[in-house]
Design an enzyme around this catalytic site. Structure first.
Site, PDB file in Angstrom:
ATOM      1  CD  GLU A 100      -2.850   1.578   0.338  1.00 37.91           C
ATOM      2  OE1 GLU A 100      -2.495   1.323  -0.753  1.00 37.91           O
ATOM      3  OE2 GLU A 100      -4.022   1.331   0.790  1.00 37.91           O
ATOM      4  CG  ASP A 101      -1.082   4.946  -1.427  1.00 40.93           C
ATOM      5  OD1 ASP A 101      -1.911   4.150  -0.531  1.00 40.93           O
ATOM      6  OD2 ASP A 101      -1.492   5.655  -2.416  1.00 40.93           O
ATOM      7  CG  ASP A 104      -5.497   9.260   6.039  1.00 45.86           C
ATOM      8  OD1 ASP A 104      -4.673  10.122   6.537  1.00 45.86           O
ATOM      9  OD2 ASP A 104      -6.352   9.797   5.594  1.00 45.86           O
ATOM     10  CG  PHE A 153      -3.549  15.444   0.836  1.00 40.47           C
ATOM     11  CD1 PHE A 153      -4.473  14.233   1.408  1.00 40.47           C
ATOM     12  CD2 PHE A 153      -3.217  15.413  -0.215  1.00 40.47           C
ATOM     13  CE1 PHE A 153      -5.060  13.658   0.501  1.00 40.47           C
ATOM     14  CE2 PHE A 153      -3.687  14.725  -1.291  1.00 40.47           C
ATOM     15  CZ  PHE A 153      -4.576  13.529  -0.919  1.00 40.47           C
ATOM     16  NE  ARG A 166      -2.729   8.257  -9.556  1.00 39.56           N
ATOM     17  CZ  ARG A 166      -3.492   8.053  -8.388  1.00 39.56           C
ATOM     18  NH1 ARG A 166      -2.717   7.635  -7.529  1.00 39.56           N
ATOM     19  NH2 ARG A 166      -4.820   8.057  -8.257  1.00 39.56           N
TER      20      ARG A 166
HETATM   21  P1  IMP Z   1      -7.446   4.969   4.514  1.00 38.67           P
HETATM   22  O1  IMP Z   1      -8.830   4.462   4.260  1.00 38.67           O
HETATM   23  O2  IMP Z   1      -8.014   6.458   5.289  1.00 38.67           O
HETATM   24  O3  IMP Z   1      -6.505   4.385   5.427  1.00 38.67           O
HETATM   25  O4  IMP Z   1      -7.105   5.817   3.318  1.00 38.67           O
HETATM   26  C1  IMP Z   1      -6.127   4.812   2.631  1.00 38.67           C
HETATM   27  C2  IMP Z   1      -6.132   5.423   1.145  1.00 38.67           C
HETATM   28  O5  IMP Z   1      -6.312   7.151   0.990  1.00 38.67           O
HETATM   29  C3  IMP Z   1      -4.580   5.469   0.646  1.00 38.67           C
HETATM   30  O6  IMP Z   1      -4.401   4.316  -0.185  1.00 38.67           O
HETATM   31  C4  IMP Z   1      -4.588   6.644  -0.635  1.00 38.67           C
HETATM   32  O7  IMP Z   1      -4.850   6.232  -1.671  1.00 38.67           O
HETATM   33  C5  IMP Z   1      -5.394   8.018   0.159  1.00 38.67           C
HETATM   34  N1  IMP Z   1      -4.503   8.781   0.891  1.00 38.67           N
HETATM   35  C6  IMP Z   1      -4.762   9.025   2.417  1.00 38.67           C
HETATM   36  N2  IMP Z   1      -3.867   9.976   2.636  1.00 38.67           N
HETATM   37  C7  IMP Z   1      -3.471  10.447   1.660  1.00 38.67           C
HETATM   38  C8  IMP Z   1      -2.408  11.552   1.168  1.00 38.67           C
HETATM   39  O8  IMP Z   1      -2.063  12.216   2.206  1.00 38.67           O
HETATM   40  N3  IMP Z   1      -2.253  11.592  -0.048  1.00 38.67           N
HETATM   41  C9  IMP Z   1      -2.734  11.051  -0.918  1.00 38.67           C
HETATM   42  N4  IMP Z   1      -3.492   9.741  -0.793  1.00 38.67           N
HETATM   43  C10 IMP Z   1      -3.887   9.783   0.678  1.00 38.67           C
HETATM   44 MG    MG Z   2      -4.281   3.705  -1.955  1.00 40.73          MG
END
Ligand code: IMP
Ligand code: MG
Length: 181
Positions: A100-101, A104, A153, A166
């Site tokens: 995963e990238d 959050d 962000f 990206r």
């Molecule tokens: P989560 O379900 O809130 O953990 O969100 C995860 C997804 O939200 C990641 O895989 C990203 O695609 C996106 N995301 C969360 N934070 C960022 C950020 O700071 N920049 C870009 N994408 C983000």
């Molecule tokens: Mg993602």
């Protein structure tokens, strides 16, 4: 140059490469001799996945991708996870590592870990290049983590804002400039 945004480098391309090598070594040690499936989460993980797979040495590695979405076009997770592209691979008895990238809220991965475990994987672990633990809404803790980052962000190294940025080689905090009068 788009004057609506400015970019503050958080991790340079060199820092990212060094960290990916470290993660690759740890994963190579832990997954040696196991049937392993790396599951990249599109689109954000595509660059990290491409770098990581070239830093692991595993004989029985499968690489695949899922596409899930929890975000609209804003900067906050909706908590509603939609699977847009599922896996075709048989996971039974295999060791799955989700690539995963960024984590959050943790909503996406909490959902996916359960979803992939239900497909009879022998184990399901998580490797993320970035972690924002201050924003967590679930118990999720990554098994492999590159950088812990503050509540900002970020874009670049695969991560987008509204599908842009990206391609930036460095990981940057995205600042929205005030509109000029
Ligand atoms: P989560 O379900 O809130 O953990 O969100 C995860 C997804 O939200 C990641 O895989 C990203 O695609 C996106 N995301 C969360 N934070 C960022 C950020 O700071 N920049 C870009 N994408 C983000
Ligand atoms: Mg993602």
């Amino acid at each position: 140059m788009d004057t609506r945004y400015s970019f503050e480098t958080l991790s340079s391309a060199n820092d990212l490469a060094a960290k990916v090598s470290e993660l690759g070594e740890a994963i190579t040690r832990d997954y040696k001799d196991k049937d392993t499936v790396f599951v990249g989460i599109l689109k954000g993980s595509f660059i990290f996945m491409a770098d990581l797979v070239r830093k692991v040495q595993l004989d029985r590695l499968e690489i695949c991708f899922m596409m899930v979405s929890s975000y609209g076009s804003g900067t906050r997770s909706s908590g509603n996870i939609i699977i847009k592209k599922d896996l075709e691979n048989d996971l039974e008895g295999k060791h799955v590592l989700i690539v995963e990238d960024i984590i959050d809220s943790g909503n996406t991965l909490t959902y996916l870990k359960k979803y992939l475990s239900n497909r009879k994987a022998a184990s399901v672990k998580v490797c993320t290049i970035l972690d924002k633990p201050s924003r967590r809404e679930t118990e999720l803790v990554p098994d492999y983590r590159g950088f812990e980052i503050p509540d900002a962000f970020v874009v670049g190294y695969g991560l987008d804002y509204d599908e842009h940025f990206r391609e930036l080689p460095d990981l940057c905090i995205l600042h929205m400039n005030k509109e000029e009068a």
